[in-house]
Design an enzyme around this catalytic site. Structure first.
Site, short mmCIF file in Angstrom:
data_model
loop_
_atom_site.label_atom_id
_atom_site.label_comp_id
_atom_site.label_asym_id
_atom_site.label_seq_id
_atom_site.Cartn_x
_atom_site.Cartn_y
_atom_site.Cartn_z
N LYS A 103 0.94 -1.13 -0.02
CA LYS A 103 -0.09 0.11 -0.11
C LYS A 103 0.94 1.25 -0.03
O LYS A 103 1.83 1.18 0.76
CB LYS A 103 -0.78 -0.01 1.22
CG LYS A 103 -1.85 1.07 1.38
CD LYS A 103 -2.88 0.90 2.74
CE LYS A 103 -3.71 1.99 2.79
NZ LYS A 103 -4.69 1.64 3.81
N HIS A 105 -0.19 4.64 0.36
CA HIS A 105 -0.72 5.73 1.05
C HIS A 105 -0.99 5.16 2.58
O HIS A 105 -0.98 4.10 2.72
CB HIS A 105 -1.82 6.40 0.24
CG HIS A 105 -3.15 5.46 0.16
ND1 HIS A 105 -3.06 4.21 -0.73
CD2 HIS A 105 -3.98 5.03 1.06
CE1 HIS A 105 -4.32 3.78 -0.48
NE2 HIS A 105 -4.92 4.26 0.76
#
Ligand code: PRP
Ligand code: ORO
Length: 215
Positions: A103, A105
């Site tokens: 991921k 963010h």
């Protein structure tokens, strides 16, 4: 076969988790049976599943601090088992899991859940066939400074790994850790041979075993 193993097979067949037909596996092998843990898809099923894993873990005596469920199907297994260990065995067990893709963010990264630093990690998954999934996730656990102390799975398919040894022997010997399962393919075959409506599936499984199995 122990009572909880027999109950687990009955339950897996009832949920259609254990099916017979033709299935292509992660390893490319074409199997006459398949264990789809994704069909343990109700709260009741997850509760039963958590009980079976917790019993296998308790029987194994493996010592660990954190459960780790590899994506994707390992994730609910880790959550359900941690819940049972707390409710029924008074063991407060943190759990963690990985993302297949990092991921970029928010909290970022590939690991979710409990911190693995300095922790003994018990990996929990549905099946081992050739052992690839376990090897794929190891660098992530080690990268987070966790130390794998064992593996618990629902079904040991009793197949060859990368060489002539069984996938489970390879994991046990190469990593120096125990691997335990709720049931094995031997248990499934024993069950098929006692059920007139299921007996017809046994020969294809025996044939498959000639190619990929270890005894
Ligand atoms: O021992 P192996 O040959 O690696 O095969 C077994 C693995 O294959 C499946 O994972 P997969 O990543 O295909 O599926 P999932 O995303 O549905 O968990 C299964 O859940 C095991 O983790
Ligand atoms: O080897 C696999 O990919 C595999 C086998 C199996 O029985 N179930 C599963 O989810 N994956």
């Amino acid at each position: 076969m122990l009572d909880y193993q027999q109950e687990f097979i009955d339950f897996a067949i009832k949920q259609q988790v254990l099916r017979f037909g033709e299935f292509t596996l992660k390893s490319g092998r074409v199997s006459p049976y398949f264990f789809n843990a994704g069909l343990f898809n109700t709260g009741e099923a997850l509760t039963k599943l958590g009980h079976c894993y917790a019993e296998a873990i308790q029987r194994s005596g493996i010592e660990f601090d954190v459960l780790f469920g590899p994506a994707y199907k390992g994730i609910p297994l880790a959550a359900a088992t941690a819940s049972t260990l707390a409710a029924n065995y008074n063991k407060i067990t943190p759990f963690a899991f990985n993302r297949k893709e990092a991921k970029t963010h928010g909290e970022g990264g590939q690991l979710v859940g409990a911190d693995l630093t300095g922790q003994r990690v018990l990996l929990i998954d549905d099946v081992i066939t050739a052992g690839t999934a376990i090897r794929e996730v190891l660098p992530q656990i080690e990268g987070a400074k966790g130390k794998i102390s064992g593996v618990v799975i629902a079904l040991d398919r009793q197949e060859r790994g990368q060489g002539e040894r069984s996938a489970i022997q390879e994991v046990e010997q190469d990593l120096g850790i125990p691997v335990v399962s709720i049931i094995t393919l031997d248990n499934i075959i024993e069950h098929l041979n006692t059920k007139s409506d299921l007996q017809s599936y046994a020969p294809a499984i025996e044939n498959y075993r000639q190619t990929y199995g270890v005894c």
